[in-house]
Design a protein around this motif. Structure first.
Motif, PDB file in Angstrom:
ATOM      1  N   MET A   1       0.847  -1.180   0.000  1.00 45.07           N
ATOM      2  CA  MET A   1       0.000   0.000   0.000  1.00 45.07           C
ATOM      3  C   MET A   1       0.890   1.240   0.000  1.00 45.07           C
ATOM      4  O   MET A   1       1.749   1.403   0.845  1.00 45.07           O
ATOM      5  N   THR A   2       0.691   2.105  -0.967  1.00 41.00           N
ATOM      6  CA  THR A   2       1.458   3.348  -1.015  1.00 41.00           C
ATOM      7  C   THR A   2       0.615   4.478  -0.448  1.00 41.00           C
ATOM      8  O   THR A   2      -0.582   4.564  -0.701  1.00 41.00           O
ATOM      9  N   LEU A   3       1.254   5.303   0.314  1.00 38.48           N
ATOM     10  CA  LEU A   3       0.567   6.437   0.918  1.00 38.48           C
ATOM     11  C   LEU A   3       0.975   7.706   0.187  1.00 38.48           C
ATOM     12  O   LEU A   3       2.125   7.865  -0.208  1.00 38.48           O
ATOM     13  N   ASP A   4       0.020   8.594   0.002  1.00 37.62           N
ATOM     14  CA  ASP A   4       0.302   9.841  -0.698  1.00 37.62           C
ATOM     15  C   ASP A   4       1.212  10.721   0.138  1.00 37.62           C
ATOM     16  O   ASP A   4       1.042  10.832   1.353  1.00 37.62           O
ATOM     17  N   PRO A   5       2.157  11.370  -0.511  1.00 34.64           N
ATOM     18  CA  PRO A   5       3.011  12.297   0.239  1.00 34.64           C
ATOM     19  C   PRO A   5       2.263  13.596   0.547  1.00 34.64           C
ATOM     20  O   PRO A   5       1.329  13.968  -0.155  1.00 34.64           O
ATOM     21  N   TYR A   6       2.674  14.232   1.597  1.00 33.85           N
ATOM     22  CA  TYR A   6       2.164  15.556   1.927  1.00 33.85           C
ATOM     23  C   TYR A   6       3.344  16.396   2.367  1.00 33.85           C
ATOM     24  O   TYR A   6       4.457  15.892   2.514  1.00 33.85           O
ATOM     25  N   TYR A   7       3.127  17.671   2.548  1.00 38.27           N
ATOM     26  CA  TYR A   7       4.207  18.596   2.863  1.00 38.27           C
ATOM     27  C   TYR A   7       3.965  19.257   4.212  1.00 38.27           C
ATOM     28  O   TYR A   7       2.822  19.548   4.562  1.00 38.27           O
ATOM     29  N   GLU A   8       5.044  19.473   4.944  1.00 41.66           N
ATOM     30  CA  GLU A   8       4.981  20.233   6.190  1.00 41.66           C
ATOM     31  C   GLU A   8       5.929  21.412   6.060  1.00 41.66           C
ATOM     32  O   GLU A   8       7.109  21.236   5.764  1.00 41.66           O
ATOM     33  N   THR A   9       5.394  22.592   6.273  1.00 41.85           N
ATOM     34  CA  THR A   9       6.205  23.803   6.243  1.00 41.85           C
ATOM     35  C   THR A   9       6.220  24.393   7.645  1.00 41.85           C
ATOM     36  O   THR A   9       5.166  24.655   8.214  1.00 41.85           O
ATOM     37  N   MET A  10       7.405  24.551   8.184  1.00 39.86           N
ATOM     38  CA  MET A  10       7.570  25.212   9.478  1.00 39.86           C
ATOM     39  C   MET A  10       8.224  26.549   9.185  1.00 39.86           C
ATOM     40  O   MET A  10       9.233  26.606   8.484  1.00 39.86           O
ATOM     41  N   TYR A  11       7.616  27.614   9.677  1.00 42.67           N
ATOM     42  CA  TYR A  11       8.236  28.918   9.484  1.00 42.67           C
ATOM     43  C   TYR A  11       8.265  29.680  10.793  1.00 42.67           C
ATOM     44  O   TYR A  11       7.471  29.432  11.698  1.00 42.67           O
ATOM     45  N   ILE A  12       9.242  30.573  10.894  1.00 44.38           N
ATOM     46  CA  ILE A  12       9.457  31.348  12.112  1.00 44.38           C
ATOM     47  C   ILE A  12       9.274  32.820  11.774  1.00 44.38           C
ATOM     48  O   ILE A  12       9.923  33.342  10.867  1.00 44.38           O
ATOM     49  N   LEU A  13       8.381  33.457  12.517  1.00 47.10           N
ATOM     50  CA  LEU A  13       8.127  34.884  12.346  1.00 47.10           C
ATOM     51  C   LEU A  13       8.920  35.676  13.376  1.00 47.10           C
ATOM     52  O   LEU A  13       9.247  35.159  14.452  1.00 47.10           O
ATOM     53  N   ARG A  14       9.207  36.927  13.058  1.00 47.96           N
ATOM     54  CA  ARG A  14       9.896  37.809  14.007  1.00 47.96           C
ATOM     55  C   ARG A  14       9.102  37.889  15.304  1.00 47.96           C
ATOM     56  O   ARG A  14       7.872  37.940  15.286  1.00 47.96           O
ATOM     57  N   PRO A  15       9.776  37.931  16.445  1.00 48.17           N
ATOM     58  CA  PRO A  15       9.052  37.943  17.719  1.00 48.17           C
ATOM     59  C   PRO A  15       8.424  39.286  18.070  1.00 48.17           C
ATOM     60  O   PRO A  15       7.560  39.347  18.943  1.00 48.17           O
ATOM     61  N   ASP A  16       8.807  40.347  17.385  1.00 42.03           N
ATOM     62  CA  ASP A  16       8.330  41.681  17.760  1.00 42.03           C
ATOM     63  C   ASP A  16       7.110  42.147  16.970  1.00 42.03           C
ATOM     64  O   ASP A  16       6.685  43.290  17.124  1.00 42.03           O
ATOM     65  N   ILE A  17       6.510  41.285  16.165  1.00 39.13           N
ATOM     66  CA  ILE A  17       5.320  41.714  15.433  1.00 39.13           C
ATOM     67  C   ILE A  17       4.079  41.485  16.293  1.00 39.13           C
ATOM     68  O   ILE A  17       4.028  40.546  17.087  1.00 39.13           O
ATOM     69  N   PRO A  18       3.065  42.347  16.174  1.00 33.70           N
ATOM     70  CA  PRO A  18       1.860  42.218  17.000  1.00 33.70           C
ATOM     71  C   PRO A  18       1.048  40.961  16.663  1.00 33.70           C
ATOM     72  O   PRO A  18       1.154  40.413  15.566  1.00 33.70           O
ATOM     73  N   GLU A  19       0.230  40.532  17.613  1.00 39.99           N
ATOM     74  CA  GLU A  19      -0.572  39.312  17.475  1.00 39.99           C
ATOM     75  C   GLU A  19      -1.494  39.363  16.252  1.00 39.99           C
ATOM     76  O   GLU A  19      -1.662  38.366  15.557  1.00 39.99           O
ATOM     77  N   GLU A  20      -2.084  40.531  15.982  1.00 40.22           N
ATOM     78  CA  GLU A  20      -2.984  40.658  14.834  1.00 40.22           C
ATOM     79  C   GLU A  20      -2.232  40.416  13.531  1.00 40.22           C
ATOM     80  O   GLU A  20      -2.752  39.806  12.600  1.00 40.22           O
ATOM     81  N   GLU A  21      -1.004  40.898  13.477  1.00 42.19           N
ATOM     82  CA  GLU A  21      -0.200  40.720  12.272  1.00 42.19           C
ATOM     83  C   GLU A  21       0.237  39.261  12.118  1.00 42.19           C
ATOM     84  O   GLU A  21       0.336  38.756  11.003  1.00 42.19           O
ATOM     85  N   VAL A  22       0.474  38.592  13.231  1.00 38.24           N
ATOM     86  CA  VAL A  22       0.807  37.163  13.184  1.00 38.24           C
ATOM     87  C   VAL A  22      -0.362  36.399  12.571  1.00 38.24           C
ATOM     88  O   VAL A  22      -0.179  35.564  11.680  1.00 38.24           O
ATOM     89  N   GLU A  23      -1.571  36.701  13.038  1.00 38.68           N
ATOM     90  CA  GLU A  23      -2.759  36.036  12.505  1.00 38.68           C
ATOM     91  C   GLU A  23      -2.936  36.324  11.014  1.00 38.68           C
ATOM     92  O   GLU A  23      -3.329  35.447  10.249  1.00 38.68           O
ATOM     93  N   SER A  24      -2.624  37.545  10.598  1.00 39.44           N
ATOM     94  CA  SER A  24      -2.763  37.876   9.177  1.00 39.44           C
ATOM     95  C   SER A  24      -1.747  37.103   8.330  1.00 39.44           C
ATOM     96  O   SER A  24      -2.057  36.682   7.215  1.00 39.44           O
ATOM     97  N   HIS A  25      -0.540  36.888   8.863  1.00 41.29           N
ATOM     98  CA  HIS A  25       0.456  36.085   8.143  1.00 41.29           C
ATOM     99  C   HIS A  25       0.000  34.636   8.032  1.00 41.29           C
ATOM    100  O   HIS A  25       0.111  34.026   6.962  1.00 41.29           O
ATOM    101  N   VAL A  26      -0.512  34.091   9.120  1.00 39.72           N
ATOM    102  CA  VAL A  26      -0.990  32.703   9.117  1.00 39.72           C
ATOM    103  C   VAL A  26      -2.106  32.544   8.086  1.00 39.72           C
ATOM    104  O   VAL A  26      -2.099  31.608   7.281  1.00 39.72           O
ATOM    105  N   THR A  27      -3.041  33.470   8.079  1.00 49.85           N
ATOM    106  CA  THR A  27      -4.151  33.426   7.125  1.00 49.85           C
ATOM    107  C   THR A  27      -3.656  33.606   5.697  1.00 49.85           C
ATOM    108  O   THR A  27      -4.099  32.903   4.784  1.00 49.85           O
ATOM    109  N   LYS A  28      -2.714  34.518   5.501  1.00 43.81           N
ATOM    110  CA  LYS A  28      -2.185  34.785   4.157  1.00 43.81           C
ATOM    111  C   LYS A  28      -1.535  33.539   3.563  1.00 43.81           C
ATOM    112  O   LYS A  28      -1.814  33.175   2.415  1.00 43.81           O
TER     113      LYS A  28
END
Length: 126
Positions: A1-28
């Motif tokens: 049985m072969t399983l389909d591959p998937y991708y995992e992307t881990m990214y690190i955002l600057r720690p000094d950006i506001p919470e609202e901007e973090v959420e906008s990056h995640v959504t973007k």
């Protein structure tokens, strides 16, 4: 049985950006994956953590993990956007083989655990 591959992307955002901007990056980035014709499997905010070594003069970063499924074309689009962004200080995409990640249970919709169900006394037949 072969399983389909998937991708995992881990990214690190600057720690000094506001919470609202973090959420906008995640959504973007999540929307960018969908627009590229791929499917977002999971999106986890890992929170602010100390870095193993300074990156761009930052000692901490906001970690976000994004699991997605597609033909691989979405990776190029996503990584190009992250490379251009000044708020992303590091990113890495890994192609995973194996079972797809289990969807996270949203708090408040959890099913009772088997141990709790076993504690409920059953009526005895007479």
């Amino acid at each position: 049985m072969t399983l389909d591959p998937y991708y995992e992307t881990m990214y690190i955002l600057r720690p000094d950006i506001p919470e609202e901007e973090v959420e906008s990056h995640v959504t973007k980035y999540r929307d960018m994956i969908v627009e590229a014709g791929a499917e977002v499997l999971d999106n986890q905010m890992r929170g602010k953590r100390r870095l193993a070594y300074p990156i761009a003069k930052h000692k901490e970063g906001i970690y976000v993990q994004l699991s997605h499924n597609g033909d691989g074309q979405q990776v190029e689009v996503l990584e190009k956007a992250m490379r251009i962004s000044e708020d992303v200080i590091r990113y890495l995409t890994v192609k995973q083989e194996g079972p797809l990640p289990a969807p996270r249970v949203v708090p408040g919709t959890e099913a009772p655990e088997p141990a709790q169900a076993a504690e409920t006394p059953e009526p005895e037949a007479s």
